[in-house]
Write an enzyme that holds these catalytic residues in place. Structure first.
Site, PDB file in Angstrom:
ATOM      1  N   ASN A  39     -57.956   5.979  21.680  1.00 25.45           N
ATOM      2  CA  ASN A  39     -57.802   7.414  21.444  1.00 25.45           C
ATOM      3  C   ASN A  39     -57.955   8.265  22.696  1.00 25.45           C
ATOM      4  O   ASN A  39     -57.744   9.469  22.657  1.00 25.45           O
ATOM      5  CB  ASN A  39     -58.811   7.889  20.386  1.00 25.45           C
ATOM      6  CG  ASN A  39     -58.496   7.334  19.015  1.00 25.45           C
ATOM      7  OD1 ASN A  39     -57.333   7.064  18.702  1.00 25.45           O
ATOM      8  ND2 ASN A  39     -59.511   7.141  18.201  1.00 25.45           N
ATOM      9  N   LYS A  41     -57.404   9.710  26.671  1.00 17.33           N
ATOM     10  CA  LYS A  41     -56.295  10.145  27.512  1.00 17.33           C
ATOM     11  C   LYS A  41     -56.039   9.107  28.608  1.00 17.33           C
ATOM     12  O   LYS A  41     -56.960   8.472  29.088  1.00 17.33           O
ATOM     13  CB  LYS A  41     -56.682  11.488  28.145  1.00 17.33           C
ATOM     14  CG  LYS A  41     -55.740  12.029  29.177  1.00 17.33           C
ATOM     15  CD  LYS A  41     -56.267  13.355  29.706  1.00 17.33           C
ATOM     16  CE  LYS A  41     -55.575  13.846  30.950  1.00 17.33           C
ATOM     17  NZ  LYS A  41     -54.263  13.347  31.242  1.00 17.33           N
ATOM     18  N   LYS A  43     -53.230   6.627  28.782  1.00 14.54           N
ATOM     19  CA  LYS A  43     -52.478   5.385  28.538  1.00 14.54           C
ATOM     20  C   LYS A  43     -51.121   5.419  29.244  1.00 14.54           C
ATOM     21  O   LYS A  43     -50.767   4.495  29.985  1.00 14.54           O
ATOM     22  CB  LYS A  43     -52.314   5.183  27.027  1.00 14.54           C
ATOM     23  CG  LYS A  43     -53.641   4.992  26.302  1.00 14.54           C
ATOM     24  CD  LYS A  43     -53.469   4.897  24.799  1.00 14.54           C
ATOM     25  CE  LYS A  43     -53.109   6.199  24.133  1.00 14.54           C
ATOM     26  NZ  LYS A  43     -54.196   7.205  24.174  1.00 14.54           N
ATOM     27  N   THR A  44     -50.369   6.477  29.025  1.00 17.57           N
ATOM     28  CA  THR A  44     -49.068   6.612  29.666  1.00 17.57           C
ATOM     29  C   THR A  44     -49.229   6.773  31.173  1.00 17.57           C
ATOM     30  O   THR A  44     -48.455   6.210  31.956  1.00 17.57           O
ATOM     31  CB  THR A  44     -48.291   7.797  29.064  1.00 17.57           C
ATOM     32  OG1 THR A  44     -48.035   7.524  27.679  1.00 17.57           O
ATOM     33  CG2 THR A  44     -46.973   8.039  29.777  1.00 17.57           C
ATOM     34  N   THR A  45     -50.235   7.527  31.584  1.00 16.98           N
ATOM     35  CA  THR A  45     -50.492   7.719  33.013  1.00 16.98           C
ATOM     36  C   THR A  45     -50.774   6.383  33.697  1.00 16.98           C
ATOM     37  O   THR A  45     -50.274   6.111  34.801  1.00 16.98           O
ATOM     38  CB  THR A  45     -51.668   8.681  33.216  1.00 16.98           C
ATOM     39  OG1 THR A  45     -51.374   9.915  32.555  1.00 16.98           O
ATOM     40  CG2 THR A  45     -51.923   8.952  34.684  1.00 16.98           C
ATOM     41  N   ARG A  53     -46.464   1.243  41.328  1.00 13.91           N
ATOM     42  CA  ARG A  53     -46.846   0.059  42.105  1.00 13.91           C
ATOM     43  C   ARG A  53     -45.672  -0.920  42.209  1.00 13.91           C
ATOM     44  O   ARG A  53     -45.350  -1.410  43.290  1.00 13.91           O
ATOM     45  CB  ARG A  53     -48.045  -0.612  41.435  1.00 13.91           C
ATOM     46  CG  ARG A  53     -48.476  -1.897  42.101  1.00 13.91           C
ATOM     47  CD  ARG A  53     -49.720  -2.451  41.418  1.00 13.91           C
ATOM     48  NE  ARG A  53     -50.863  -1.633  41.742  1.00 13.91           N
ATOM     49  CZ  ARG A  53     -51.997  -1.606  41.039  1.00 13.91           C
ATOM     50  NH1 ARG A  53     -52.129  -2.349  39.949  1.00 13.91           N
ATOM     51  NH2 ARG A  53     -53.003  -0.851  41.413  1.00 13.91           N
ATOM     52  N   PHE A  94     -41.803  14.689  19.525  1.00 12.03           N
ATOM     53  CA  PHE A  94     -42.865  14.231  18.638  1.00 12.03           C
ATOM     54  C   PHE A  94     -42.377  14.169  17.190  1.00 12.03           C
ATOM     55  O   PHE A  94     -41.750  15.102  16.698  1.00 12.03           O
ATOM     56  CB  PHE A  94     -44.089  15.148  18.737  1.00 12.03           C
ATOM     57  CG  PHE A  94     -44.778  15.069  20.062  1.00 12.03           C
ATOM     58  CD1 PHE A  94     -45.508  13.941  20.408  1.00 12.03           C
ATOM     59  CD2 PHE A  94     -44.693  16.101  20.964  1.00 12.03           C
ATOM     60  CE1 PHE A  94     -46.149  13.853  21.628  1.00 12.03           C
ATOM     61  CE2 PHE A  94     -45.332  16.031  22.196  1.00 12.03           C
ATOM     62  CZ  PHE A  94     -46.058  14.894  22.525  1.00 12.03           C
ATOM     63  N   TRP A  96     -43.988  14.491  14.520  1.00 13.51           N
ATOM     64  CA  TRP A  96     -44.555  15.529  13.650  1.00 13.51           C
ATOM     65  C   TRP A  96     -43.844  16.858  13.838  1.00 13.51           C
ATOM     66  O   TRP A  96     -43.998  17.764  13.039  1.00 13.51           O
ATOM     67  CB  TRP A  96     -46.062  15.691  13.880  1.00 13.51           C
ATOM     68  CG  TRP A  96     -46.475  15.869  15.307  1.00 13.51           C
ATOM     69  CD1 TRP A  96     -46.580  17.050  15.992  1.00 13.51           C
ATOM     70  CD2 TRP A  96     -46.848  14.847  16.224  1.00 13.51           C
ATOM     71  NE1 TRP A  96     -46.984  16.815  17.282  1.00 13.51           N
ATOM     72  CE2 TRP A  96     -47.163  15.469  17.459  1.00 13.51           C
ATOM     73  CE3 TRP A  96     -46.947  13.460  16.142  1.00 13.51           C
ATOM     74  CZ2 TRP A  96     -47.571  14.757  18.578  1.00 13.51           C
ATOM     75  CZ3 TRP A  96     -47.354  12.762  17.263  1.00 13.51           C
ATOM     76  CH2 TRP A  96     -47.660  13.400  18.450  1.00 13.51           C
ATOM     77  N   GLU A 131     -45.515   4.455  24.065  1.00  9.33           N
ATOM     78  CA  GLU A 131     -45.761   5.008  22.721  1.00  9.33           C
ATOM     79  C   GLU A 131     -45.029   4.241  21.616  1.00  9.33           C
ATOM     80  O   GLU A 131     -44.792   4.778  20.536  1.00  9.33           O
ATOM     81  CB  GLU A 131     -45.380   6.496  22.649  1.00  9.33           C
ATOM     82  CG  GLU A 131     -45.954   7.348  23.758  1.00  9.33           C
ATOM     83  CD  GLU A 131     -47.406   7.742  23.571  1.00  9.33           C
ATOM     84  OE1 GLU A 131     -48.078   7.155  22.703  1.00  9.33           O
ATOM     85  OE2 GLU A 131     -47.867   8.624  24.304  1.00  9.33           O
TER      86      GLU A 131
END
Length: 199
Positions: A39, A41, A43-45, A53, A94, A96, A131
């Protein structure tokens, strides 16, 4: 040498011996499956950091963005001109926001075809399925399809899966799993997402 310095040196010698032993034992060479979930912040970063790399060494990289494609993405903007990077975007934003299961499923399957092509290409060193966990959770893709594509990829290719609530089968398959834990998030205190920091 003080007692503290002596203890420190002995501790570092033990640590070095342990690390050297682990390095010597790591003899297998192959692509990896990494899962960045949880949960918190980042993951994508973290995935974009690994993309940077790989590009830095001149490898070909494919990124599929299933959710955030319509949003600004500073990492993508910075790297998109690299000839070794290919990005495919679901483009609906998104789920939603769209609230249209049929359209979202069609958009997901269209971009998944690009992912399958990348996952079958031995010249692509790294594939990021950003995602994709939501696509599985909402039933736009089935786990068997995703698992087969990942399992049958070229042996030297690595894959990064990002998103909350990663499917248990992906977790079982993964070589490396990192769970981002949220301790505090500014957004929950009413602070807007910040350009260049959050996206």
């Amino acid at each position: 040498m003080s007692d503290r310095d002596t203890r420190h040196k002995q501790s570092m010698q033990k640590l070095k011996a342990h690390v050297d032993e682990k390095v010597a034992a790591a003899t297998e060479q192959r692509g990896l499956l990494l899962v960045f979930t949880g949960n918190g912040k980042g993951k994508t970063t973290a995935a974009w950091g690994t993309v940077t790399r790989a590009l830095g060494y001149g490898y070909r990289v494919g990124v599929i963005q299933f959710i955030k494609g319509q949003w600004e993405c500073g990492e993508r903007e910075r790297l998109v001109e690299d000839p070794n990077l290919e990005v495919a975007i679901m483009g609906t934003g998104f789920t939603w926001e769209t609230q249209n299961r049929e359209a979202d499923t069609a958009a997901c399957r269209e971009v998944w075809a690009e992912a399958e092509r990348m996952l079958a290409d031995p010249d692509v060193y790294l594939v990021v399925l950003d995602e994709i966990t939501y696509m599985l959770k909402f039933g736009y893709l089935d786990i068997d399809t995703v698992r087969r594509a990942i399992e049958n990829r070229p042996a030297e290719q690595s894959v990064i899966v990002t998103g909350r609530n990663a499917h248990r089968e992906l977790l079982e398959m993964a070589d490396t799993v990192t769970e981002m834990q949220e301790v505090r998030h500014a957004f929950n205190a009413g602070v807007q997402a910040r350009r260049g920091i959050d996206y």
